[in-house]
Design a protein around this motif. Structure first.
Motif, PDB file in Angstrom:
ATOM      1  N   ALA A  51     -10.148   6.132  -3.604  1.00  0.00           N
ATOM      2  CA  ALA A  51     -10.513   7.237  -2.813  1.00  0.00           C
ATOM      3  C   ALA A  51     -10.954   6.863  -1.178  1.00  0.00           C
ATOM      4  CB  ALA A  51     -11.925   7.977  -3.206  1.00  0.00           C
ATOM      5  N   ALA A  52     -11.192   5.614  -0.962  1.00  0.00           N
ATOM      6  CA  ALA A  52     -11.428   5.053   0.441  1.00  0.00           C
ATOM      7  C   ALA A  52     -10.939   3.599   0.167  1.00  0.00           C
ATOM      8  CB  ALA A  52     -12.627   5.145   0.800  1.00  0.00           C
ATOM      9  N   LEU A  53     -10.434   3.146   1.433  1.00  0.00           N
ATOM     10  CA  LEU A  53      -9.789   1.890   1.301  1.00  0.00           C
ATOM     11  C   LEU A  53     -10.498   1.041   2.664  1.00  0.00           C
ATOM     12  CD1 LEU A  53      -7.819  -0.440   0.571  1.00  0.00           C
ATOM     13  CD2 LEU A  53      -6.145   0.878   1.978  1.00  0.00           C
ATOM     14  N   VAL A  54     -10.924  -0.021   2.220  1.00  0.00           N
ATOM     15  CA  VAL A  54     -11.583  -1.107   3.281  1.00  0.00           C
ATOM     16  C   VAL A  54     -10.599  -2.438   3.447  1.00  0.00           C
ATOM     17  CG1 VAL A  54     -13.481  -2.199   4.151  1.00  0.00           C
ATOM     18  CG2 VAL A  54     -13.866  -0.240   3.143  1.00  0.00           C
ATOM     19  N   ILE A  55     -10.018  -2.659   4.602  1.00  0.00           N
ATOM     20  CA  ILE A  55      -8.972  -3.681   4.694  1.00  0.00           C
ATOM     21  C   ILE A  55     -10.063  -4.874   5.454  1.00  0.00           C
ATOM     22  CG2 ILE A  55      -6.993  -4.596   5.798  1.00  0.00           C
ATOM     23  CD1 ILE A  55      -6.055  -1.413   5.767  1.00  0.00           C
ATOM     24  N   ALA A  56     -10.047  -5.903   4.569  1.00  0.00           N
ATOM     25  CA  ALA A  56     -10.839  -6.959   5.117  1.00  0.00           C
ATOM     26  C   ALA A  56     -10.271  -8.360   4.782  1.00  0.00           C
ATOM     27  CB  ALA A  56     -12.342  -7.068   4.532  1.00  0.00           C
ATOM     28  N   THR A  57      -8.939  -8.384   4.809  1.00  0.00           N
ATOM     29  CA  THR A  57      -7.939  -9.600   4.438  1.00  0.00           C
ATOM     30  C   THR A  57      -8.285 -10.839   5.462  1.00  0.00           C
ATOM     31  OG1 THR A  57      -6.266  -8.221   5.314  1.00  0.00           O
ATOM     32  CG2 THR A  57      -6.664  -8.152   2.914  1.00  0.00           C
ATOM     33  N   GLY A  58      -8.819 -10.483   6.488  1.00  0.00           N
ATOM     34  CA  GLY A  58      -9.006 -11.583   7.458  1.00  0.00           C
ATOM     35  C   GLY A  58      -7.688 -12.247   7.917  1.00  0.00           C
ATOM     36  N   ALA A  90      -3.320   5.930  11.992  1.00  0.00           N
ATOM     37  CA  ALA A  90      -1.851   5.967  11.847  1.00  0.00           C
ATOM     38  C   ALA A  90      -1.756   7.282  10.760  1.00  0.00           C
ATOM     39  CB  ALA A  90      -1.320   4.761  11.023  1.00  0.00           C
ATOM     40  N   PRO A  91      -0.449   7.898  11.011  1.00  0.00           N
ATOM     41  CA  PRO A  91      -0.177   8.819  10.150  1.00  0.00           C
ATOM     42  C   PRO A  91      -0.246   8.333   8.486  1.00  0.00           C
ATOM     43  CG  PRO A  91       1.469   8.745  11.738  1.00  0.00           C
ATOM     44  CD  PRO A  91       0.474   7.485  11.840  1.00  0.00           C
ATOM     45  N   GLY A  92      -0.557   9.364   7.835  1.00  0.00           N
ATOM     46  CA  GLY A  92      -0.797   8.892   6.195  1.00  0.00           C
ATOM     47  C   GLY A  92      -1.999   8.134   5.902  1.00  0.00           C
ATOM     48  N   ALA A  93      -2.663   7.402   6.935  1.00  0.00           N
ATOM     49  CA  ALA A  93      -3.993   6.745   6.559  1.00  0.00           C
ATOM     50  C   ALA A  93      -5.079   7.548   6.171  1.00  0.00           C
ATOM     51  CB  ALA A  93      -3.930   5.733   7.602  1.00  0.00           C
ATOM     52  N   VAL A 104       0.836  -1.184  -0.023  1.00  0.00           N
ATOM     53  CA  VAL A 104       0.165   0.135  -0.092  1.00  0.00           C
ATOM     54  C   VAL A 104       0.995   1.306   0.084  1.00  0.00           C
ATOM     55  CG1 VAL A 104      -1.460   1.188   1.255  1.00  0.00           C
ATOM     56  CG2 VAL A 104      -1.901  -1.223   1.127  1.00  0.00           C
ATOM     57  N   ASP A 105       0.585   2.158  -0.751  1.00  0.00           N
ATOM     58  CA  ASP A 105       1.160   3.571  -0.645  1.00  0.00           C
ATOM     59  C   ASP A 105       0.374   4.438  -0.211  1.00  0.00           C
ATOM     60  OD1 ASP A 105       2.245   5.946  -1.517  1.00  0.00           O
ATOM     61  OD2 ASP A 105       3.206   5.375  -3.177  1.00  0.00           O
ATOM     62  N   PRO A 106       0.377   4.817   0.925  1.00  0.00           N
ATOM     63  CA  PRO A 106      -0.623   5.811   1.669  1.00  0.00           C
ATOM     64  C   PRO A 106      -0.620   7.149   0.980  1.00  0.00           C
ATOM     65  CG  PRO A 106       0.562   4.733   3.438  1.00  0.00           C
ATOM     66  CD  PRO A 106       1.516   4.450   2.048  1.00  0.00           C
ATOM     67  N   VAL A 107       0.684   7.604   0.457  1.00  0.00           N
ATOM     68  CA  VAL A 107       0.664   9.031   0.034  1.00  0.00           C
ATOM     69  C   VAL A 107      -0.073   9.002  -1.402  1.00  0.00           C
ATOM     70  CG1 VAL A 107       2.319  10.803  -0.809  1.00  0.00           C
ATOM     71  CG2 VAL A 107       2.744   9.432   1.225  1.00  0.00           C
ATOM     72  N   ALA A 108       0.268   8.088  -2.118  1.00  0.00           N
ATOM     73  CA  ALA A 108      -0.280   8.106  -3.469  1.00  0.00           C
ATOM     74  C   ALA A 108      -1.708   7.478  -3.375  1.00  0.00           C
ATOM     75  CB  ALA A 108       0.430   7.326  -4.635  1.00  0.00           C
ATOM     76  N   GLN A 109      -2.178   6.961  -2.401  1.00  0.00           N
ATOM     77  CA  GLN A 109      -3.537   6.375  -2.059  1.00  0.00           C
ATOM     78  C   GLN A 109      -3.698   5.109  -3.255  1.00  0.00           C
ATOM     79  OE1 GLN A 109      -5.898  10.187  -0.305  1.00  0.00           O
ATOM     80  NE2 GLN A 109      -7.143   8.526  -0.968  1.00  0.00           N
ATOM     81  N   TRP A 134       0.798   0.863  10.851  1.00  0.00           N
ATOM     82  CA  TRP A 134      -0.711   0.577  10.657  1.00  0.00           C
ATOM     83  C   TRP A 134      -1.014  -0.543  11.788  1.00  0.00           C
ATOM     84  CZ3 TRP A 134      -3.323   1.229   5.237  1.00  0.00           C
ATOM     85  CH2 TRP A 134      -2.947   2.508   4.922  1.00  0.00           C
ATOM     86  N   LEU A 135      -0.094  -1.213  12.149  1.00  0.00           N
ATOM     87  CA  LEU A 135      -0.168  -2.426  12.570  1.00  0.00           C
ATOM     88  C   LEU A 135      -0.179  -2.437  14.179  1.00  0.00           C
ATOM     89  CD1 LEU A 135       1.350  -4.997  10.335  1.00  0.00           C
ATOM     90  CD2 LEU A 135      -0.852  -4.079  10.196  1.00  0.00           C
TER      91      LEU A 135
END
Length: 417
Positions: A116-123, A295-298, A95-100, A277-278
């Motif tokens: 534009a928005a990110l949902v993390i559901a990787t389990g 977290a910063p950048g998120a 993931v590149d938080p700056v470039a999204q 982020w962890l």
């Protein structure tokens, strides 16, 4: 015309649910902008949804639980929104938080997806590959085929971990190999295999009360399963003798097993995420009320499902988590579009009631729901009959819980996974 994306990583319970919510309750409510549209992109390693709840029975026999019942195509269930929904078969690698942006490894190569928005559901992933899916259907079926070949001649099976996955698997394998006991019998007359379940604690099934755990032990014993308490698996090493595994225990004993199944817990699928982020458990650290990543950048990043720090695991509180995370995503996205102050947050409340339903073989089981102990016949009716495939599989894939907004009552899903 430009298109911005609500990107959802993971196509199991959390990811599929989040995608339906976004399509029904976020995109229709976003302010209209000339030359700009929005879509939902779902990324998953397989084109099929693996009904991992049924993993213990598939492990026992593909006749008892055929593959076609537990591998269910994802895309057809989003046909109602085909112009606003994209499916990408692949695995997020960074993931590149700056470039999204998220880099995704697909079967045809690497690609980058903007969000534009990110949902993390990787389990999460289990140590044994049988109970979660991090590959495609063909690869997981191959794992089952290999396991079934070994199981056919197995005389000794050791299962490490006495949570719901371990207990259910012990019950399924015990009954499949040793048969059901007679009506007045306390165990199988001529057991084919010795099944040993190793519990690190003084009881099985940590979420459930001790009396229910004792009831489960009695049912397992009737299927030829021996439970060893207050003991941990230290190592499990292939011995090189007839394909056996030497399972070293913390009590000093070593068991020679034809099959060893590691059901000691699950590991979050977060290796692709920025380390800041962890949390210390390698779960995604989220605000426990809003389910945002702070977290910063998120920027506009949210979490649903077992991968997040907010949950003790299982699907029992997933509807409230979906409603919280996705409502806050919508609030934040509208504020971003309009450049106005965001509306009020929705807050998540964890469901910590005693709720877990654990089949033991094909006709019995133990459990509780919302603090109430359940009789064995009810456990069978709710889950043990077919691991909820008839009751919930299509409803889950169709997103039936999310056709209307609101607070949803918990469904009896807390179990394996």
């Amino acid at each position: 015309m430009t298109t911005e994306t609500i990107l959802i990583l993971g196509g199991s319970f959390g990811g599929v649910s989040a995608a339906h919510y976004a399509l029904r309750h976020i995109i229709p409510q976003l302010p209209k902008q000339d030359g700009k549209t929005y879509n939902v992109t779902l990324v998953n390693p397989s084109t099929d949804f693996y009904w991992r709840i049924a993993g213990p029975r598939v492990a026992a026999s593909k006749t008892l639980m055929p593959y076609d019942k537990v591998f269910l195509p994802i895309e057809p269930h989003f046909a109602y929104a085909k112009d606003q929904f994209n499916f990408v078969q692949g695995t997020a690698t960074s993931v590149d938080p700056v470039a999204q942006t998220v880099t995704v490894q697909t079967p045809s190569g690497e690609r980058t997806v903007s969000y534009a928005a990110l949902v993390i559901a990787t389990g999460v992933s289990t140590p044994s590959p049988l109970f979660t899916q991090t590959t495609d259907r063909a690869a997981l079926e191959a794992e089952f085929e290999s396991f079934h070949k070994t199981l056919a001649n197995a005389k000794s099976i050791v299962i490490g971990g006495a949570g719901p996955v371990g207990v259910e698997t012990a019950g399924e394998l015990g009954e499949f190999l040793n048969g059901k006991p007679g009506f007045f019998s306390s165990g199988p007359k001529k057991p084919k295999a010795k099944v040993t379940l190793i519990s690190a604690e003084g009881k099985m099934l940590p979420i459930l009360r001790e009396s229910i755990s004792k009831k489960a032990e009695k049912m397992l014993k009737a299927l030829g399963v021996n439970v060893v308490y207050n003991t941990k698996v230290i190592t499990a090493t292939p011995s090189g003798e007839g394909g056996k595994t030497a399972v070293q225990l913390s009590n000093g004993e070593t068991l020679d097993a034809d099959i060893y199944i590691d059901a000691t817990g699950a590991r979050p699928n977060t290796s692709f995420l920025p380390s800041d982020w962890l949390d210390s458990r390698q779960k995604v650290a989220v605000n426990p009320k809003t389910l945002r990543v702070e977290a910063p950048g998120a920027t506009r990043v949210y979490v649903v499902g077992d991968v997040g720090s907010h949950t003790r695991g299982g699907a029992i509180d997933l509807p409230n988590a979906i409603g919280t995370a996705m409502t806050n995503l919508r609030t934040d996205l509208i504020a971003h579009i309009t450049q106005k102050a965001p509306g009020p947050d929705r807050h998540y409340e964890a469901n910590l009631a005693e709720s877990q339903i654990v089949p033991i073989g094909t006709s019995k089981g133990v459990g509780a729901f919302n603090g109430n102990a359940l009789p064995s016949v009810m456990v069978w009716g709710m889950k043990g009959r077919d691991y909820m495939l008839g009751m919930l599989a299509q409803a889950t894939l169709n997103g039936d819980n999310y056709k209307k907004e609101g607070k949803w009552k918990p469904q009896p899903l807390a179990s394996s996974g």
